[in-house]
Write an enzyme that holds these catalytic residues in place. Structure first.
Site, mmCIF file in Angstrom:
data_model
loop_
_atom_site.group_PDB
_atom_site.id
_atom_site.type_symbol
_atom_site.label_atom_id
_atom_site.label_comp_id
_atom_site.label_asym_id
_atom_site.label_seq_id
_atom_site.Cartn_x
_atom_site.Cartn_y
_atom_site.Cartn_z
ATOM 1 C CD GLU A 160 -2.752 -1.469 2.352
ATOM 2 O OE1 GLU A 160 -2.840 -0.583 3.199
ATOM 3 O OE2 GLU A 160 -3.314 -2.578 2.477
ATOM 4 C CD GLU A 265 -4.581 -7.832 1.761
ATOM 5 O OE1 GLU A 265 -5.419 -7.012 2.158
ATOM 6 O OE2 GLU A 265 -3.361 -7.665 1.879
#
Ligand code: 9MR
Length: 374
Positions: A160, A265
């Site tokens: 991220e 995810e």
């Protein structure tokens, strides 16, 4: 002999239908069914790594062939204080995966979340120098990746690091180390285990700007002599977003840039939100709870159950279409009860994002992607 995934799925369905009374016809897990196409993984919760490990008969063990620690390998758990490493849960994850013949995916080495403040500060609480932070990063990565050399199949090296429009996020890592902070992280990981796969992992990768940003990182790393083995497209989705066409566009963009892909995810929230434009997985974003945003506390109605199944079916059809570029699909958990989506972006809701219900029973979504693939 290679069996196509369709044949294997048909075989799996046939096996399931003839199991009664036939001892040898053991139904295969979802990962076995997709074995020729990509790995199918799950995230393992820390609570499952405490004490005695779940047996080889556990649901996650039977169904999946790649395990990611949902939290146990994050910096705050591995090195909560300077030089104090705690590998208890991470060791358990590796042992559990070995028992299940599952690959271990290490998550994650550099993230702006779940990293203790001390990493970036001196004893007085002031930001440390570039040299000191580089030393800390090198030591952390060498110690962690080195410990599991040959045991962890691949690492989410950087997590991220991008803003929604594709530029580099403002984090302590970047502020102190500079714009090439991620190059150092990948270099240290490669030094510590030259054979481990190395990944960049981010959410909202269905957005073209974010994919362009990820490709820029991959190219910058290539120019520094480091291969990124896959970009992880975190798939924290919902019934309402994103459009399959947008995901497909991103997959094609990555493929055309020569980048391999991991779907990471994966979970699909079924719950409404106050903001229709909301998406992603930024844990700092929150809304206030209200019963209107938690409509299924007593169970998911059939219509939504069916919608979820169709959404999963659409996604898996897409993943199969691009199986030449997709190496892995990892769910962010196994049962609805354990999903982080029950608590984000609104705390304490009853969500239904995964393949197995709160009692560990397969949902229609599971049937949809194990028996009725188009
Ligand atoms: O699912 C994880 C949750 O249990 C943690 O509280 C949270 C903060 O560490 O992280 C969640 O997992 C995140 C993952 O590590 C990175 N991408 C977003 C995921 C959801 O927040």
């Amino acid at each position: 002999m290679k069996i196509s995934v369709k044949k294997r799925l048909a075989l799996g369905a046939a096996l399931l239908s003839v199991t009664t009374g036939v001892a040898s016809a053991v139904p295969e897990g979802i990962a076995d069914l997709y074995n020729e196409s990509f790995l199918v993984g799950t995230a393992i919760k820390s609570r499952d790594l405490m004490g005695e490990l779940p047996s080889a008969d556990s649901l996650s063990c039977r169904e999946f062939n790649a395990f990611t620690a949902e939290n146990a390998m994050k910096w705050q758990h591995i090195q909560p204080a300077p030089g104090q490493f705690d590998f208890a849960l991470a060791d358990q994850l590796v042992a559990y995966a070995q028992q299940c013949h599952a690959r271990v995916i290490g998550h994650t080495l550099v993230w702006h979340q779940q990293t203790p403040d001390w990493v970036f500060e001196d004893a007085q609480g002031n930001p440390v120098s570039r040299e000191i932070l580089l030393d800390r990063l090198r030591e952390h990565i060498h110690t962690l990746v080195g410990r599991y050399k040959g045991k962890v199949y691949g690492w989410d090296v950087v997590n991220e690091a991008l803003n929604e429009e594709g530029s580099l996020r403002d984090t302590p890592w970047r502020r102190i180390l500079g714009d090439d902070f991620y190059v150092h992280a990948f270099r240290f990981a490669k030094e510590a285990d030259p054979n481990a796969q190395l990944y960049y992992n981010d959410f909202n990768m269905y957005k073209p700007e974010k994919v362009a940003g990820a490709i820029r990182l991959v190219k910058q790393l290539a120019a520094s002599g480091i291969k990124v083995d896959a970009v992880g497209m975190q798939a924290h989705y919902s019934l309402f977003y994103p459009a399959l066409a947008d995901i497909e566009h991103s997959i094609k963009t990555l493929r055309d840039a020569g980048v391999r892909i991991a779907m990471t995810e994966l979970d699909i929230s079924v719950l409404p939100l106050p903001d229709d434009a909301f998406s992603g997985a930024d844990i700092t974003q929150r809304f206030t709870a209200h019963p209107v945003y938690d409509p299924y506390v007593n169970g998911l109605p059939n219509a939504e159950q069916q919608q979820l199944a169709e959404r999963y079916q659409g996604l898996f059809a897409l993943y199969l279409k691009y199986a030449d570029s997709v190496d892995r699909v990892t769910f962010w958990g196994t049962t609805d009860e354990e999903s982080w989506r029950n608590n984000w972006p609104i705390r304490g809701r009853t969500d239904y994002p995964l393949l197995f219900d709160r009692n560990g029973r397969p949902k229609p979504a599971y049937e949809a992607i194990t028996q009725h693939i188009p």
